[in-house]
Write an enzyme that holds these catalytic residues in place. Structure first.
Site, PDB file in Angstrom:
ATOM      1  N   LYS A 238       0.838  -1.209   0.000  1.00 44.74           N
ATOM      2  CA  LYS A 238       0.000   0.000   0.000  1.00 44.74           C
ATOM      3  C   LYS A 238       0.866   1.249   0.000  1.00 44.74           C
ATOM      4  O   LYS A 238       2.006   1.246   0.495  1.00 44.74           O
ATOM      5  CB  LYS A 238      -0.976   0.032   1.175  1.00 44.74           C
TER       6      LYS A 238
ATOM      7  N   ASP B 122      -2.606  -1.370   9.278  1.00 43.39           N
ATOM      8  CA  ASP B 122      -2.918  -1.427   7.851  1.00 43.39           C
ATOM      9  C   ASP B 122      -3.531  -2.765   7.416  1.00 43.39           C
ATOM     10  O   ASP B 122      -3.859  -2.934   6.245  1.00 43.39           O
ATOM     11  CB  ASP B 122      -1.641  -1.177   7.024  1.00 43.39           C
TER      12      ASP B 122
HETATM   13  O1  C5P Z   1      -0.154  -0.585  13.773  1.00 43.28           O
HETATM   14  P1  C5P Z   1       1.272  -0.660  13.430  1.00 43.28           P
HETATM   15  O2  C5P Z   1       1.905  -1.936  13.901  1.00 43.28           O
HETATM   16  O3  C5P Z   1       1.582  -0.389  12.014  1.00 43.28           O
HETATM   17  O4  C5P Z   1       1.957   0.497  14.237  1.00 43.28           O
HETATM   18  C1  C5P Z   1       3.318   0.492  14.571  1.00 43.28           C
HETATM   19  C2  C5P Z   1       3.607   1.662  15.475  1.00 43.28           C
HETATM   20  O5  C5P Z   1       3.497   2.889  14.720  1.00 43.28           O
HETATM   21  C3  C5P Z   1       2.660   1.866  16.637  1.00 43.28           C
HETATM   22  O6  C5P Z   1       3.026   1.093  17.733  1.00 43.28           O
HETATM   23  C4  C5P Z   1       2.820   3.352  16.898  1.00 43.28           C
HETATM   24  O7  C5P Z   1       4.022   3.622  17.577  1.00 43.28           O
HETATM   25  C5  C5P Z   1       2.951   3.913  15.508  1.00 43.28           C
HETATM   26  N1  C5P Z   1       1.658   4.322  14.978  1.00 43.28           N
HETATM   27  C6  C5P Z   1       1.058   5.484  15.453  1.00 43.28           C
HETATM   28  N2  C5P Z   1      -0.161   5.859  14.981  1.00 43.28           N
HETATM   29  C7  C5P Z   1      -0.794   5.144  14.023  1.00 43.28           C
HETATM   30  C8  C5P Z   1      -0.217   3.979  13.506  1.00 43.28           C
HETATM   31  C9  C5P Z   1       1.014   3.590  14.001  1.00 43.28           C
HETATM   32  O8  C5P Z   1       1.623   6.164  16.307  1.00 43.28           O
HETATM   33  N3  C5P Z   1      -1.965   5.549  13.575  1.00 43.28           N
END
Ligand code: C5P
Length: 315
Positions: free
Chosen positions: A26, A153
């Site tokens: 993506k 995602d």
């Molecule tokens: O959800 P994902 O594993 O992709 O997120 C990884 C990290 O990125 C989260 O733990 C957070 O620190 C950061 N993040 C965030 N806000 C989001 C998505 C991700 O701060 N909307």
């Protein structure tokens, strides 16, 4: 393990042969980032777009849960319980109350930690592959709920296409749009960027209170897409994480500059980076742009990719 369901049973059947699932990468055509929430995530308003760079996950029956891989990041990506594929398989098995038995093999083409949601893509692929292999028949919305707990995602990568993402990215609203192919050139950097580091850098760069991300900015991108004119879309693209990614990797400014100098309609960092994406006018323009960017020697690898693409699917 329970016995396979009989032919008169209306429960889903387990797959007998290998199940192959293809999942796209993506990019974010718009990434509006709001304040940090108490749960550690940032509130988002984003336009997700699935592009034609694919990972492939094959699931076979096994008497334990194993994962092997080939391709991008082999030797770097841990294949143990920390891997999102294993976590997705275990989450699905627990939800469906079946044993988490499968031999999984990943053919990886999406770069690691590149801002293309490779990890979330693989988790989405694992949910679809194991659901098919085990015949658990979990409804899409439940797979999406399970996925959203694994990575922000994942729900979008189950869905694919182009979609609006809100919450921390896990709340996905599909966009009904006339089919239009968009042509992208993807500049893959050496090494990755850790998503939490980029969000943290954004918080550091921001001064004072932060407003909620404006849905109007995402709407502007969707309105631009409806015009089906790449130059109009080019003017609407944007990413709030870009200054933070550039602060952590200043050389990416040179990549963006090289792409625009080579004739891209627009260039931006993909998600949390370090991958840069460029919009081209058509397939021929994308090929020429890719050649020029390759010659500029500003990144590890250049690929062309079309969007939108469907989400994780059995092939
Ligand atoms: O959800 P994902 O594993 O992709 O997120 C990884 C990290 O990125 C989260 O733990 C957070 O620190 C950061 N993040 C965030 N806000 C989001 C998505 C991700 O701060 N909307």
């Amino acid at each position: 393990m329970t016995e396979a369901w009989g032919p008169d049973d209306d429960k889903p059947r387990r797959a007998t042969g290998p199940v192959r699932v293809r999942v796209p990468a993506k990019i974010n055509l718009h990434l509006g980032v709001g304040p940090l929430r108490p749960d550690g995530y940032h509130e988002l308003a984003t336009v997700y777009h699935a592009i034609g760079i694919f990972d492939e996950l094959t699931a076979r029956a096994g008497d334990t849960l194993t994962l092997t891989m080939e391709g991008e990041g082999t030797g770097e990506l841990a294949l143990d319980e920390t891997n999102l594929i294993i976590q997705a398989a275990r989450a699905l098995a627990a939800h469906a109350r079946v044993p988490a038995y499968a031999r999984l093999h990943l053919r990886k083409s999406i770069p690691l930690a590149g801002g293309l949601a490779g990890g979330s893509a693989d988790a989405a692929a694992a949910l679809i592959a194991c659901d098919t292999l085990w015949g658990t028949g979990i409804p899409r919305e439940q797979l999406s709920d399970l996925g959203g707990k694994l990575g922000s995602d994942v729900p979008f990568l189950l869905h694919g296409g182009t979609a609006l993402g809100t919450g921390h990215g896990e709340a996905v609203s599909p966009i009904l749009a006339r089919p239009t192919a968009w042509h992208w050139v993807v500049a893959i950097a050496d090494g990755g960027l850790a998503t939490p580091d980029v969000y943290r850098e954004l918080d550091r760069l921001r001064d004072g209170p932060v407003a909620a991300p404006a849905l109007a900015d995402a709407d502007a991108v969707l309105a631009a897409m409806r015009q089906r004119n790449p130059a109009v879309l080019a003017a609407a693209l944007g990413n709030d994480l870009q200054p933070a990614a550039l602060a952590l990797r200043p050389e990416l400014a040179g990549v963006l500059k090289a792409g625009v100098a080579a004739g891209a309609l627009a260039g931006l960092i993909s998600g949390s980076g370090p991958t840069c994406v460029f919009l081209a006018a058509d397939a021929g323009h994308a090929a020429a742009l890719a050649t020029a960017l390759d010659r500029a020697e500003v990144c590890r690898e250049v690929r062309t990719a079309r969007g939108p693409m469907p989400g994780a699917r059995v092939i």
